[in-house]
Scaffold this active site. Structure first.
Site, PDB file in Angstrom:
ATOM      1  N   SER A 149       0.864  -1.193   0.000  1.00 50.38           N
ATOM      2  CA  SER A 149       0.000   0.000   0.000  1.00 50.38           C
ATOM      3  C   SER A 149       0.892   1.231   0.000  1.00 50.38           C
ATOM      4  O   SER A 149       1.988   1.210   0.579  1.00 50.38           O
ATOM      5  CB  SER A 149      -0.883   0.002   1.247  1.00 50.38           C
ATOM      6  OG  SER A 149      -1.466   1.275   1.423  1.00 50.38           O
ATOM      7  N   TYR A 163      -1.153  -0.023  10.343  1.00 46.53           N
ATOM      8  CA  TYR A 163      -1.332  -0.607   9.001  1.00 46.53           C
ATOM      9  C   TYR A 163      -0.170  -0.179   8.097  1.00 46.53           C
ATOM     10  O   TYR A 163       0.425  -1.015   7.403  1.00 46.53           O
ATOM     11  CB  TYR A 163      -2.668  -0.150   8.422  1.00 46.53           C
ATOM     12  CG  TYR A 163      -2.944  -0.571   7.005  1.00 46.53           C
ATOM     13  CD1 TYR A 163      -3.333  -1.870   6.706  1.00 46.53           C
ATOM     14  CD2 TYR A 163      -2.825   0.335   5.955  1.00 46.53           C
ATOM     15  CE1 TYR A 163      -3.598  -2.255   5.399  1.00 46.53           C
ATOM     16  CE2 TYR A 163      -3.091  -0.034   4.653  1.00 46.53           C
ATOM     17  CZ  TYR A 163      -3.479  -1.332   4.370  1.00 46.53           C
ATOM     18  OH  TYR A 163      -3.742  -1.707   3.076  1.00 46.53           O
TER      19      TYR A 163
END
Ligand code: NAP
Length: 251
Positions: A149, A163
């Site tokens: 990501s 995250y």
């Protein structure tokens, strides 16, 4: 470095039951891969993806396993060995954001759970895949694609720094293994999606963030799957250690 594929191309996709993983399964089936569809709990969604792969003329199996559990991952690979044959490709895709907000509000359960899925859940399948793909272990070589990501670079402040940290770990794994596994005839790359319309952001997060995106829309799961398919393919035979950002102009 090309992988000789006189044998069939067999891919395992973690989290293949929904979202980006399910799109990868459908796109790769169209390109001639047999597909093992891993899922955590959603057997119905996984069964639908299996039917879609079979409708494209390829073989498929659904394999339940919590990818953060090494014993479960080992059992999953044995099921794939028996159901489809020796793995040639792996897409490490399954990931979770189980809590959004400020860093000091994280609980131990959230921390342990996200590290288990987003970091250990990329390591365990990779370890098992290397044993099957590596020319040093009697394999024919192979390709691994890790879904990371852009948050690894942005850090995701006030949303999920944890995250972002786990995705940074995925990027480091790609860089290191792309070099460690050259002599094993295994290529390793990353795709780093922007905001994609799946269950992971969900409708509220999408509504909040879409107006600020350069293209004025979120990406579709298929748009990530086509990037994954390229990196797995022989067209990318000189590509290893790459991080392909597919984010509609978002940094
Ligand atoms: P999603 O729609 O929420 O789907 C998650 C998938 O992962 C499901 O198939 C789920 O299985 C599986 N899964 C969850 N926990 C698991 C576990 N412990 N063991 C095995 N499978 C598990 O997510 P997505 O949006 O497609 O995200 C896929 C990847 O892209 C993730 O790594 C995510 O971090 C990354 N990503 C997503 C976005 C985005 O905006 N969507 C952006 C950047 C990166 P069940 O169906 O059984 O629950």
């Amino acid at each position: 470095m090309k992988v000789p594929f006189a044998m069939s191309k067999i891919v395992l996709i973690t989290g293949g039951s929904r979202g980006i993983g399910a799109a990868c399964a459908r796109v790769l089936a169209e390109k001639g891969y047999d597909v093992a569809v891993n899922y955590a709990g959603n057997a119905k969604a996984a069964a639908q993806v299996v039917m879609d792969v079979e409708a494209a003329g390829r073989r498929a199996v659904a394999v339940q396993a919590d990818i953060g559990d090494l014993a479960a991952v080992r059992a999953m690979f044995e099921a794939v060995d028996q159901g489809l044959g020796r793995l040639t490709h792996l897409v490490n895709n399954a990931g979770v954001i189980s809590q959004r907000g400020r860093f000091e509000d994280l609980t131990q359960d959230t921390i342990d759970g996200m590290i288990a899925v987003n970091i250990k859940g990329y390591m365990y399948p990779t370890i098992e895949a290397i044993k099957r793909m590596s020319t040093k272990h009697g394999g024919q070589g192979g390709v691994i694609c890790n879904i990371s990501s852009g948050s690894a670079h942005r850090g995701s402040p006030n949303n999920s720094v944890l995250y972002a940290m786990t995705k940074g770990a995925v990027n480091s794994m790609t860089i290191g293994l792309s070099q460690e596994l050259v002599a094993d005839s295994i290529r390793v790359n990353t795709v780093a999606p922007g905001l994609i319309a799946t269950d992971m952001p969900g409708p509220d997060e999408l509504a909040k963030r879409v107006p600020g995106l350069p293209m004025g829309r979120a990406g579709e799961a298929d748009e990530i799957a086509h990037g994954v398919a390229y990196l797995l393919s022989d067209e990318a035979s000189y590509t290893s250690g790459a991080n392909l950002r597919i984010a509609g102009g978002m940094t």
